[in-house]
Design an enzyme around this catalytic site. Structure first.
Site, PDB file in Angstrom:
ATOM      1  N   GLU A  76      96.764 -10.084  69.515  1.00 20.23           N
ATOM      2  CA  GLU A  76      96.967 -11.510  70.190  1.00 20.23           C
ATOM      3  C   GLU A  76      97.917 -12.442  69.357  1.00 20.23           C
ATOM      4  O   GLU A  76      97.714 -12.367  68.158  1.00 20.23           O
ATOM      5  CB  GLU A  76      95.638 -12.159  70.414  1.00 20.23           C
ATOM      6  N   ARG A  86      83.524 -18.440  81.541  1.00 16.73           N
ATOM      7  CA  ARG A  86      83.364 -18.165  82.759  1.00 16.73           C
ATOM      8  C   ARG A  86      81.782 -17.511  82.876  1.00 16.73           C
ATOM      9  O   ARG A  86      81.526 -17.453  84.167  1.00 16.73           O
ATOM     10  CB  ARG A  86      84.329 -16.980  83.297  1.00 16.73           C
ATOM     11  N   CYS A 139      85.741 -14.773  71.975  1.00 19.30           N
ATOM     12  CA  CYS A 139      86.773 -13.988  71.471  1.00 19.30           C
ATOM     13  C   CYS A 139      87.822 -15.095  71.070  1.00 19.30           C
ATOM     14  O   CYS A 139      88.061 -15.116  69.655  1.00 19.30           O
ATOM     15  CB  CYS A 139      87.673 -12.940  72.385  1.00 19.30           C
ATOM     16  N   HIS A 163      92.368  -7.393  70.902  1.00 16.68           N
ATOM     17  CA  HIS A 163      91.619  -7.193  71.984  1.00 16.68           C
ATOM     18  C   HIS A 163      91.850  -5.696  72.106  1.00 16.68           C
ATOM     19  O   HIS A 163      92.867  -4.988  72.144  1.00 16.68           O
ATOM     20  CB  HIS A 163      91.949  -7.896  73.190  1.00 16.68           C
TER      21      HIS A 163
HETATM   22  N1  PCA Z   1      84.904  -9.594  74.259  1.00 18.67           N
HETATM   23  C1  PCA Z   1      84.606 -11.116  74.623  1.00 18.67           C
HETATM   24  C2  PCA Z   1      83.478 -11.778  73.721  1.00 18.67           C
HETATM   25  C3  PCA Z   1      83.282 -10.779  72.764  1.00 18.67           C
HETATM   26  C4  PCA Z   1      84.152  -9.543  73.248  1.00 18.67           C
HETATM   27  O1  PCA Z   1      83.990  -8.226  72.783  1.00 18.67           O
HETATM   28  C5  PCA Z   1      86.162 -12.136  74.976  1.00 18.67           C
HETATM   29  O2  PCA Z   1      87.208 -11.443  75.207  1.00 18.67           O
HETATM   30  O3  PCA Z   1      85.701 -13.351  74.754  1.00 18.67           O
END
Ligand code: PCA
Length: 209
Positions: A76, A86, A139, A163
């Protein structure tokens, strides 16, 4: 070099979270690795992370989260000072249009070499793309809080967020990656970060917007 790798507990009714399972499956090569499981809860996740940063002087912190539906490993690039959930988090909180940190900058950039990491992953045959949004759920909240802590209290730190896709056992319809591949990707991101003083300045194909 001291590296902290964080993953999240499962959320949204899932039984596993590949971010935590992959972080635990990393076999570090040439650096000292600590792993930390964060609750998928606004604010509490950042308290746990902030505590960890005070117990040891880390050189690199990579936080990892699941992005169900994405086909790539996505370093990211930018964290935004916005909570806009959401769905409720694991404690039932659902902040809407609030700040992660009041009176702080609108956004921070990752200090990981996101283009070099993406290029290294692609060269290793792992699907990868730079992402320009970590969303507005827990996240992004952790990513923003991490970058704010680095900017204000740990200026030597290289830090950022990645991610990762679902694992094949989590879905029959969405894209997925085997856990071992995601673990290899995280090790490669760490090693690239440790050996890349300046990020690449090449156009990145496959960038997510
Ligand atoms: N993904 C979520 C929160 C925890 C996770 O593993 C997100 O993308 O915000």
């Amino acid at each position: 070099m001291e590296v902290l790798l964080t993953g999240f507990e499962p959320f949204d009714g899932q039984r596993t979270n590949p971010s935590w399972d992959a972080a635990n499956a990393v076999r570090p090569s040439g650096y000292d690795l600590t792993t930390l499981r964060l609750p998928c809860v606004f604010d509490e996740s950042l308290r746990v992370l902030e505590d960890a940063l005070t117990t040891r002087r880390y050189d690199v912190v990579v936080s990892v989260g699941q992005a169900g539906g994405r086909p790539h490993i996505t370093p990211e690039r930018v964290a935004v000072n916005l909570n806009d959930a959401r769905i409720p988090d694991n404690a039932g909180n659902q902040p809407v249009d609030t700040r992660v940190v009041p009176d702080a900058p609108t956004a921070y950039f990752s200090t990981l070499p996101v283009k070099a990491c993406t290029a290294a992953l692609t060269a290793a045959g792992i699907p990868a793309a730079v992402s320009h949004t970590a969303g507005t759920f827990v996240c992004n909240h952790v990513f923003y809080g991490l970058m704010h802590l680095a900017a204000t209290k740990h200026p030597h730190l290289k830090a950022g967020f990645v991610h990762v896709p679902y694992t094949p056992d989590q879905t029959t319809t969405a894209p997925s990656l085997p856990l071992v591949t995601t673990a290899q990707a995280l090790d490669l991101i760490i090693r690239t970060t440790l050996t890349t003083p300046q990020d690449l300045h090449t156009p990145t194909s496959g960038t997510l917007h």
